[in-house]
Design a protein around this motif. Structure first.
Motif, PDB file in Angstrom:
ATOM      1  N   LEU A  19       0.654  -0.894   0.039  1.00  0.00           N
ATOM      2  CA  LEU A  19      -0.159  -0.124  -0.105  1.00  0.00           C
ATOM      3  C   LEU A  19       0.993   1.261   0.110  1.00  0.00           C
ATOM      4  CD1 LEU A  19      -3.084   0.559   0.282  1.00  0.00           C
ATOM      5  CD2 LEU A  19      -2.573   1.220   2.506  1.00  0.00           C
ATOM      6  N   ILE A  20       1.798   1.416   0.899  1.00  0.00           N
ATOM      7  CA  ILE A  20       2.891   2.425   0.887  1.00  0.00           C
ATOM      8  C   ILE A  20       3.582   2.570  -0.355  1.00  0.00           C
ATOM      9  CG2 ILE A  20       4.716   3.107   2.283  1.00  0.00           C
ATOM     10  CD1 ILE A  20       3.763   1.806   4.785  1.00  0.00           C
ATOM     11  N   SER A  21       4.092   1.341  -0.967  1.00  0.00           N
ATOM     12  CA  SER A  21       4.922   1.461  -2.047  1.00  0.00           C
ATOM     13  C   SER A  21       4.267   1.972  -3.222  1.00  0.00           C
ATOM     14  CB  SER A  21       5.390   0.072  -2.372  1.00  0.00           C
ATOM     15  OG  SER A  21       6.018  -0.128  -3.593  1.00  0.00           O
ATOM     16  N   VAL A  22       2.863   1.292  -3.428  1.00  0.00           N
ATOM     17  CA  VAL A  22       2.019   1.955  -4.640  1.00  0.00           C
ATOM     18  C   VAL A  22       1.525   3.246  -4.443  1.00  0.00           C
ATOM     19  CG1 VAL A  22      -0.245   1.572  -5.738  1.00  0.00           C
ATOM     20  CG2 VAL A  22       1.235  -0.380  -5.223  1.00  0.00           C
ATOM     21  N   ILE A  28       5.083   9.501  -7.321  1.00  0.00           N
ATOM     22  CA  ILE A  28       6.269   9.733  -8.004  1.00  0.00           C
ATOM     23  C   ILE A  28       6.002   9.946  -9.522  1.00  0.00           C
ATOM     24  CG2 ILE A  28       8.553   8.684  -8.736  1.00  0.00           C
ATOM     25  CD1 ILE A  28       8.739   7.589  -5.935  1.00  0.00           C
ATOM     26  N   TYR A  29       4.988   8.980  -9.913  1.00  0.00           N
ATOM     27  CA  TYR A  29       4.575   9.041 -11.405  1.00  0.00           C
ATOM     28  C   TYR A  29       3.964  10.543 -11.747  1.00  0.00           C
ATOM     29  CZ  TYR A  29       2.390   7.962 -15.645  1.00  0.00           C
ATOM     30  OH  TYR A  29       2.135   7.935 -17.182  1.00  0.00           O
ATOM     31  N   HIS A  34       4.015  15.748 -14.191  1.00  0.00           N
ATOM     32  CA  HIS A  34       3.689  16.926 -14.079  1.00  0.00           C
ATOM     33  C   HIS A  34       5.101  17.786 -14.658  1.00  0.00           C
ATOM     34  CE1 HIS A  34       3.718  20.935 -11.948  1.00  0.00           C
ATOM     35  NE2 HIS A  34       2.105  20.649 -12.480  1.00  0.00           N
ATOM     36  N   GLU A  35       6.030  17.118 -14.156  1.00  0.00           N
ATOM     37  CA  GLU A  35       7.634  17.939 -14.431  1.00  0.00           C
ATOM     38  C   GLU A  35       7.726  17.927 -15.962  1.00  0.00           C
ATOM     39  OE1 GLU A  35      10.598  20.337 -12.647  1.00  0.00           O
ATOM     40  OE2 GLU A  35       8.543  19.649 -11.925  1.00  0.00           O
ATOM     41  N   LEU A  36       7.343  16.802 -16.379  1.00  0.00           N
ATOM     42  CA  LEU A  36       7.764  16.571 -18.022  1.00  0.00           C
ATOM     43  C   LEU A  36       6.825  17.545 -18.976  1.00  0.00           C
ATOM     44  CD1 LEU A  36       7.916  12.723 -18.686  1.00  0.00           C
ATOM     45  CD2 LEU A  36       9.480  14.528 -19.155  1.00  0.00           C
ATOM     46  N   THR A  37       5.654  17.915 -18.600  1.00  0.00           N
ATOM     47  CA  THR A  37       4.767  18.603 -19.052  1.00  0.00           C
ATOM     48  C   THR A  37       5.362  20.100 -18.866  1.00  0.00           C
ATOM     49  OG1 THR A  37       2.952  17.224 -18.297  1.00  0.00           O
ATOM     50  CG2 THR A  37       2.324  19.337 -19.172  1.00  0.00           C
ATOM     51  N   TYR A  73       5.978   6.122 -20.629  1.00  0.00           N
ATOM     52  CA  TYR A  73       5.799   4.621 -20.219  1.00  0.00           C
ATOM     53  C   TYR A  73       6.649   4.015 -19.705  1.00  0.00           C
ATOM     54  CZ  TYR A  73       6.237  -0.179 -22.145  1.00  0.00           C
ATOM     55  OH  TYR A  73       6.551  -1.290 -22.163  1.00  0.00           O
ATOM     56  N   ARG A  74       8.184   4.735 -19.875  1.00  0.00           N
ATOM     57  CA  ARG A  74       9.242   3.975 -19.377  1.00  0.00           C
ATOM     58  C   ARG A  74       9.356   4.091 -17.717  1.00  0.00           C
ATOM     59  NH1 ARG A  74      13.667   2.172 -22.037  1.00  0.00           N
ATOM     60  NH2 ARG A  74      14.896   2.589 -20.308  1.00  0.00           N
ATOM     61  N   ILE A  75       8.760   5.267 -17.313  1.00  0.00           N
ATOM     62  CA  ILE A  75       8.554   5.750 -15.831  1.00  0.00           C
ATOM     63  C   ILE A  75       7.633   4.703 -15.317  1.00  0.00           C
ATOM     64  CG2 ILE A  75       7.822   7.339 -14.129  1.00  0.00           C
ATOM     65  CD1 ILE A  75       8.728   9.736 -16.010  1.00  0.00           C
ATOM     66  N   ARG A  76       6.498   4.467 -15.938  1.00  0.00           N
ATOM     67  CA  ARG A  76       5.521   3.399 -15.480  1.00  0.00           C
ATOM     68  C   ARG A  76       6.246   2.075 -15.295  1.00  0.00           C
ATOM     69  NH1 ARG A  76       1.548   5.969 -18.849  1.00  0.00           N
ATOM     70  NH2 ARG A  76       1.781   4.469 -20.582  1.00  0.00           N
ATOM     71  N   LEU A  77       7.051   1.909 -16.201  1.00  0.00           N
ATOM     72  CA  LEU A  77       7.571   0.302 -16.411  1.00  0.00           C
ATOM     73  C   LEU A  77       8.426   0.155 -15.280  1.00  0.00           C
ATOM     74  CD1 LEU A  77       7.534  -2.217 -18.283  1.00  0.00           C
ATOM     75  CD2 LEU A  77       9.753  -1.260 -19.000  1.00  0.00           C
ATOM     76  N   ILE A  78       9.436   1.368 -15.063  1.00  0.00           N
ATOM     77  CA  ILE A  78      10.375   1.236 -13.898  1.00  0.00           C
ATOM     78  C   ILE A  78       9.751   0.947 -12.596  1.00  0.00           C
ATOM     79  CG2 ILE A  78      12.161   2.605 -12.724  1.00  0.00           C
ATOM     80  CD1 ILE A  78      12.894   3.326 -15.608  1.00  0.00           C
ATOM     81  N   LEU A  79       8.546   1.923 -12.477  1.00  0.00           N
ATOM     82  CA  LEU A  79       7.825   1.888 -11.143  1.00  0.00           C
ATOM     83  C   LEU A  79       7.282   0.401 -10.703  1.00  0.00           C
ATOM     84  CD1 LEU A  79       6.186   5.371 -11.053  1.00  0.00           C
ATOM     85  CD2 LEU A  79       8.315   4.646  -9.371  1.00  0.00           C
ATOM     86  N   THR A  80       6.676  -0.193 -11.925  1.00  0.00           N
ATOM     87  CA  THR A  80       6.153  -1.252 -11.731  1.00  0.00           C
ATOM     88  C   THR A  80       7.106  -2.552 -11.593  1.00  0.00           C
ATOM     89  OG1 THR A  80       4.533  -0.767 -13.548  1.00  0.00           O
ATOM     90  CG2 THR A  80       4.387  -3.003 -13.031  1.00  0.00           C
TER      91      THR A  80
END
Ligand code: ADP
Length: 337
Positions: A19-22, A28-29, A34-37, A73-80
């Protein structure tokens, strides 16, 4: 049961960690995207300003939306992947920790079960003999008052023994560390010993036993009642297992932050094979003289040991069969935290 509880606890640990990690991953995502935009917006703004200033036709802005999408997509992948890693590590660590957390509880339960079965075993024998004596008496058609009186007198003796046993069992549970709400105070060891000696004095007098003891002003932190019980048990044994007209020496000394109180008798002593077991619950040395002549349940020394442990101390026994025994109580001088 232990395994089931361990798995349940592991799942609880795991769900909390996941729960904490997700939640962190989502934050983070969101932060990254937001930073990218924001970067993309700044880049576009700068490019448009330059182009406007130079009066040239605006070009499509620099950061390619495809690159942006791929980055997301890469950020999502890394976080997963990070979350899967955490899940696996937390699973293993959680299982290990659940085992560690539950171990003392399972040991306590095991100890409690052993205690109940030992106690019921000890209680069953006298109760069965009482019951069969009553049954035989009731079945006897020619019973008379005299026989009934004898039965009652014998039964009272058995009931007295049962009472002693239940008191010892209660004492044993009272001094379990887990229940310990004992109040420790500064006390003179001499006061405790005088009190304990007075409690066994009548027994010692019956056997014409002399107790040698020099009072001291050594103080310790402890529970008055507990320590008195401890010395009564040791002195009672010393008297019980001494011969008629024997002597008992009590010695007190201080060494390495400890007070050592030794009770030495010159009685029947304890055999080599019995000595390692005398602190076990319900253990009685198997010498003909010891078991048959002296009543007891083999609980005294385990109670004494528990009291010493409660005081962060311990008990040691030295004995030679036929020559006598010395029981030493080691207690810390300093206040127990
Ligand atoms: P009990 O009620 O049988 O005395 P304890 O736990 O006090 O139970 O002692 C356990 C056994 O250790 C006793 O049965 C006895 O055989 C032995 N014992 C204890 N103290 C002494 C002693 N001072 N001298 C000889 N034997 C002893």
């Amino acid at each position: 049961m232990f395994q089931k509880a361990r798995i349940k606890l592991t799942l609880w640990y795991l769900s909390i960690i996941i729960l904490i990690s997700v939640s962190f991953s989502i934050v983070i995502y969101k932060g990254f995207t937001h930073e990218l935009t924001r970067i993309e917006r700044i880049q576009r703004y700068r490019q448009e300003s330059i182009e406007e200033f130079r009066h040239i036709r605006p070009l499509p802005y620099r950061i390619d939306p495809e690159v942006l999408e791929e980055t997301r997509y890469r950020i999502r992948l890394i976080l997963t992947l990070v979350n899967i890693g955490i899940l696996l590590i937390a699973g293993g660590a959680g299982y290990f920790l659940a085992g560690k957390t539950l171990k003392p509880i399972s040991e306590m339960l095991e100890e409690q079960n052993r205690f109940i079965s030992d106690a019921s075993h000890e209680l069953r024998t006298p109760l069965t003999s009482l019951k069969s004596a009553f049954e035989v008496h009731v079945r006897n058609k020619d019973r008379n008052l005299e026989e009934a009186d004898t039965l009652v007198t014998e039964s009272i003796l058995e009931v007295n023994k049962l009472q002693m046993l239940s008191e010892s069992l209660l004492q044993l549970t009272k001094y379990q560390k887990q229940n310990g709400q004992t109040r420790f105070e500064k006390l003179l060891i001499s006061h405790i010993l005088v009190d304990a000696v007075s409690k066994i004095q009548s027994l010692a007098k019956k056997k014409k036993i002399t107790i040698h003891y020099l009072p001291t002003n050594i103080q310790i932190y402890g529970d008055t009642y507990g320590l008195t019980d401890l010395f009564v048990i040791l002195l009672d044994n010393a008297v019980k297992y001494s011969r008629m007209k024997g002597t008992i020496d009590i010695d007190i000394k201080k060494s390495d932050g400890q007070v050592i109180i030794s009770i030495k008798d010159f009685g029947i002593g304890i055999g080599e094979k019995d000595l390692p077991h005398i602190f076990d619950r319900f253990y009685r040395a198997d010498t003909a003289r010891s078991k048959s002549k002296h009543k007891g349940f083999g609980l005294g020394l385990s109670i004494a040991q528990k009291i010493a442990t409660l005081h962060n101390g311990f008990l040691r026994a030295q004995s030679f069969e036929g020559k006598g025994s010395t029981f030493s109580v080691y207690l810390p001088v300093k206040k127990i935290a």
